[in-house]
Write a protein that holds these residues in place. Sequence first.
Motif, PDB file in Angstrom:
ATOM      1  N   ALA A  52      14.416 -35.606 -62.923  1.00 14.11           N
ATOM      2  CA  ALA A  52      14.303 -35.825 -61.648  1.00 14.11           C
ATOM      3  C   ALA A  52      14.269 -34.316 -60.898  1.00 14.11           C
ATOM      4  CB  ALA A  52      15.440 -36.470 -61.178  1.00 14.11           C
ATOM      5  N   ALA A  53      13.695 -34.232 -60.096  1.00 10.87           N
ATOM      6  CA  ALA A  53      13.472 -33.062 -59.197  1.00 10.87           C
ATOM      7  C   ALA A  53      13.667 -33.436 -57.591  1.00 10.87           C
ATOM      8  CB  ALA A  53      12.136 -32.595 -59.470  1.00 10.87           C
ATOM      9  N   PHE A  54      14.294 -32.381 -56.951  1.00  7.82           N
ATOM     10  CA  PHE A  54      14.467 -32.558 -55.744  1.00  7.82           C
ATOM     11  C   PHE A  54      14.241 -31.219 -55.002  1.00  7.82           C
ATOM     12  CE2 PHE A  54      17.134 -35.624 -57.798  1.00  7.82           C
ATOM     13  CZ  PHE A  54      16.859 -36.916 -57.192  1.00  7.82           C
ATOM     14  N   LYS A  77      35.192 -36.660 -62.003  1.00  9.10           N
ATOM     15  CA  LYS A  77      35.415 -37.806 -61.165  1.00  9.10           C
ATOM     16  C   LYS A  77      34.289 -38.676 -61.243  1.00  9.10           C
ATOM     17  CE  LYS A  77      37.803 -34.608 -58.336  1.00  9.10           C
ATOM     18  NZ  LYS A  77      37.554 -33.938 -56.774  1.00  9.10           N
ATOM     19  N   PHE A  78      32.937 -38.210 -61.322  1.00  3.94           N
ATOM     20  CA  PHE A  78      31.869 -39.267 -61.431  1.00  3.94           C
ATOM     21  C   PHE A  78      31.111 -39.149 -62.467  1.00  3.94           C
ATOM     22  CE2 PHE A  78      32.669 -37.633 -56.933  1.00  3.94           C
ATOM     23  CZ  PHE A  78      32.986 -38.885 -56.299  1.00  3.94           C
ATOM     24  N   SER A  79      30.685 -40.238 -63.126  1.00  4.98           N
ATOM     25  CA  SER A  79      29.400 -40.144 -64.285  1.00  4.98           C
ATOM     26  C   SER A  79      28.324 -39.739 -63.751  1.00  4.98           C
ATOM     27  CB  SER A  79      29.278 -41.520 -64.959  1.00  4.98           C
ATOM     28  OG  SER A  79      28.522 -42.475 -64.074  1.00  4.98           O
ATOM     29  N   PHE A  80      27.352 -39.292 -64.705  1.00  5.71           N
ATOM     30  CA  PHE A  80      25.920 -38.904 -64.224  1.00  5.71           C
ATOM     31  C   PHE A  80      25.203 -40.188 -63.782  1.00  5.71           C
ATOM     32  CE2 PHE A  80      21.648 -39.054 -65.578  1.00  5.71           C
ATOM     33  CZ  PHE A  80      21.115 -37.948 -64.717  1.00  5.71           C
ATOM     34  N   ARG A  81      25.378 -41.329 -64.328  1.00  5.52           N
ATOM     35  CA  ARG A  81      24.793 -42.478 -63.730  1.00  5.52           C
ATOM     36  C   ARG A  81      25.049 -42.628 -62.427  1.00  5.52           C
ATOM     37  NH1 ARG A  81      22.920 -46.502 -67.374  1.00  5.52           N
ATOM     38  NH2 ARG A  81      22.156 -48.395 -66.271  1.00  5.52           N
ATOM     39  N   ASP A  82      26.412 -43.065 -62.084  1.00  7.31           N
ATOM     40  CA  ASP A  82      26.959 -43.073 -60.896  1.00  7.31           C
ATOM     41  C   ASP A  82      26.409 -42.056 -59.765  1.00  7.31           C
ATOM     42  OD1 ASP A  82      27.935 -45.387 -61.888  1.00  7.31           O
ATOM     43  OD2 ASP A  82      29.862 -44.754 -61.762  1.00  7.31           O
ATOM     44  N   GLU A  83      26.589 -40.902 -60.181  1.00  7.88           N
ATOM     45  CA  GLU A  83      25.911 -39.610 -59.350  1.00  7.88           C
ATOM     46  C   GLU A  83      24.539 -40.066 -58.793  1.00  7.88           C
ATOM     47  OE1 GLU A  83      25.833 -34.989 -59.171  1.00  7.88           O
ATOM     48  OE2 GLU A  83      25.555 -35.987 -61.138  1.00  7.88           O
ATOM     49  N   PHE A  84      23.484 -40.156 -59.833  1.00  5.15           N
ATOM     50  CA  PHE A  84      22.161 -40.268 -59.743  1.00  5.15           C
ATOM     51  C   PHE A  84      21.959 -41.410 -58.949  1.00  5.15           C
ATOM     52  CE2 PHE A  84      17.877 -41.054 -61.250  1.00  5.15           C
ATOM     53  CZ  PHE A  84      17.450 -39.785 -60.802  1.00  5.15           C
ATOM     54  N   LEU A  85      22.551 -42.467 -59.186  1.00  6.51           N
ATOM     55  CA  LEU A  85      22.055 -43.855 -58.379  1.00  6.51           C
ATOM     56  C   LEU A  85      22.582 -43.416 -57.037  1.00  6.51           C
ATOM     57  CD1 LEU A  85      23.075 -46.488 -61.019  1.00  6.51           C
ATOM     58  CD2 LEU A  85      20.707 -45.804 -60.225  1.00  6.51           C
ATOM     59  N   ARG A  86      23.770 -42.850 -56.693  1.00  3.88           N
ATOM     60  CA  ARG A  86      24.240 -42.757 -55.442  1.00  3.88           C
ATOM     61  C   ARG A  86      23.300 -41.735 -54.591  1.00  3.88           C
ATOM     62  NH1 ARG A  86      29.532 -40.379 -55.999  1.00  3.88           N
ATOM     63  NH2 ARG A  86      28.316 -38.609 -55.708  1.00  3.88           N
ATOM     64  N   LEU A  87      22.711 -40.682 -55.356  1.00  3.53           N
ATOM     65  CA  LEU A  87      21.800 -39.953 -54.721  1.00  3.53           C
ATOM     66  C   LEU A  87      20.415 -40.359 -54.338  1.00  3.53           C
ATOM     67  CD1 LEU A  87      21.253 -36.812 -54.101  1.00  3.53           C
ATOM     68  CD2 LEU A  87      20.555 -36.686 -56.408  1.00  3.53           C
ATOM     69  N   LEU A  88      20.096 -41.413 -55.129  1.00  2.00           N
ATOM     70  CA  LEU A  88      18.801 -42.205 -54.949  1.00  2.00           C
ATOM     71  C   LEU A  88      19.165 -42.930 -53.689  1.00  2.00           C
ATOM     72  CD1 LEU A  88      17.518 -42.990 -58.282  1.00  2.00           C
ATOM     73  CD2 LEU A  88      16.675 -41.210 -56.845  1.00  2.00           C
ATOM     74  N   GLN A  89      20.090 -43.691 -53.541  1.00  2.00           N
ATOM     75  CA  GLN A  89      20.462 -44.620 -52.563  1.00  2.00           C
ATOM     76  C   GLN A  89      20.707 -43.971 -51.245  1.00  2.00           C
ATOM     77  OE1 GLN A  89      23.828 -46.846 -54.312  1.00  2.00           O
ATOM     78  NE2 GLN A  89      22.552 -48.107 -55.689  1.00  2.00           N
ATOM     79  N   THR A  90      21.235 -42.680 -51.442  1.00  2.00           N
ATOM     80  CA  THR A  90      21.408 -41.986 -49.995  1.00  2.00           C
ATOM     81  C   THR A  90      20.133 -41.647 -49.509  1.00  2.00           C
ATOM     82  OG1 THR A  90      23.631 -41.118 -50.874  1.00  2.00           O
ATOM     83  CG2 THR A  90      22.636 -39.705 -49.150  1.00  2.00           C
ATOM     84  N   GLY A  92      17.363 -43.339 -49.652  1.00  2.00           N
ATOM     85  CA  GLY A  92      16.349 -44.686 -49.483  1.00  2.00           C
ATOM     86  C   GLY A  92      15.734 -44.964 -50.791  1.00  2.00           C
ATOM     87  N   ILE A  93      15.993 -44.474 -51.833  1.00  4.48           N
ATOM     88  CA  ILE A  93      15.301 -44.830 -52.995  1.00  4.48           C
ATOM     89  C   ILE A  93      15.878 -46.157 -53.756  1.00  4.48           C
ATOM     90  CG2 ILE A  93      14.172 -44.027 -55.083  1.00  4.48           C
ATOM     91  CD1 ILE A  93      14.280 -41.178 -53.944  1.00  4.48           C
ATOM     92  N   SER A  94      15.314 -47.109 -54.068  1.00  3.87           N
ATOM     93  CA  SER A  94      15.677 -48.102 -54.541  1.00  3.87           C
ATOM     94  C   SER A  94      15.018 -48.169 -56.187  1.00  3.87           C
ATOM     95  CB  SER A  94      15.536 -49.591 -53.816  1.00  3.87           C
ATOM     96  OG  SER A  94      16.386 -49.380 -52.737  1.00  3.87           O
ATOM     97  N   PRO A  95      15.418 -47.942 -57.144  1.00  2.08           N
ATOM     98  CA  PRO A  95      14.772 -47.527 -58.376  1.00  2.08           C
ATOM     99  C   PRO A  95      15.174 -48.802 -59.017  1.00  2.08           C
ATOM    100  CG  PRO A  95      16.849 -46.490 -58.603  1.00  2.08           C
ATOM    101  CD  PRO A  95      16.600 -46.646 -57.030  1.00  2.08           C
ATOM    102  N   ASP A  96      14.217 -49.250 -60.084  1.00  2.00           N
ATOM    103  CA  ASP A  96      14.534 -50.398 -60.995  1.00  2.00           C
ATOM    104  C   ASP A  96      14.850 -49.524 -62.068  1.00  2.00           C
ATOM    105  OD1 ASP A  96      13.997 -52.056 -62.982  1.00  2.00           O
ATOM    106  OD2 ASP A  96      12.070 -52.582 -62.159  1.00  2.00           O
ATOM    107  N   GLU A  97      16.252 -49.889 -62.546  1.00  2.00           N
ATOM    108  CA  GLU A  97      17.053 -49.270 -63.396  1.00  2.00           C
ATOM    109  C   GLU A  97      16.294 -49.141 -64.930  1.00  2.00           C
ATOM    110  OE1 GLU A  97      21.296 -48.872 -63.560  1.00  2.00           O
ATOM    111  OE2 GLU A  97      21.269 -49.859 -61.517  1.00  2.00           O
ATOM    112  N   LYS A  98      15.413 -50.162 -65.013  1.00  2.00           N
ATOM    113  CA  LYS A  98      14.991 -50.358 -66.535  1.00  2.00           C
ATOM    114  C   LYS A  98      14.034 -48.954 -66.760  1.00  2.00           C
ATOM    115  CE  LYS A  98      11.075 -53.335 -65.433  1.00  2.00           C
ATOM    116  NZ  LYS A  98      10.422 -54.501 -65.599  1.00  2.00           N
ATOM    117  N   TYR A  99      13.679 -48.402 -65.660  1.00  2.00           N
ATOM    118  CA  TYR A  99      12.897 -47.245 -65.796  1.00  2.00           C
ATOM    119  C   TYR A  99      13.647 -46.002 -65.956  1.00  2.00           C
ATOM    120  CZ  TYR A  99       8.971 -50.384 -65.130  1.00  2.00           C
ATOM    121  OH  TYR A  99       8.189 -51.598 -65.258  1.00  2.00           O
TER     122      TYR A  99
END
Length: 102
Positions: A52-54, A77-90, A92-99
């Motif tokens: 991922a790149a920002f 405090k936060f797993s990578f998975r939770d952090e990454f999903l939260r960052l995307l959601q913040t 406005g990105i709604s990813p398909d988690e299977k990818y």
Amino acid sequence: MNGVEDHLHLLAAMKGTMSIAEAVGKIKGSSSKWIHETFPDRQRFAWQRGYAAFSVSESQIARVAGYIERQKIHHAKFSFRDEFLRLLQTHGISPDEKYLWT
């Protein structure tokens, strides 16, 4: 640059003529070569396919650098998975988690 067991963060400035894919390819390639040459017991090391790149505003560089520096504390405090999903959601990105996790 700093990271934990399952990922790392890198803050880098790039020339406008280099694509993100090219930069990531060079970083992954040279670091894999170094790991294999330096640590013979890590011959099975390989980077995952994705990344991922920002972009970061100039005014936020110090803040992002501090965040990267505190990775071990942050991920207690936060797993990578939770952090990454939260960052995307913040943003406005709604990813398909299977990818995401291949």
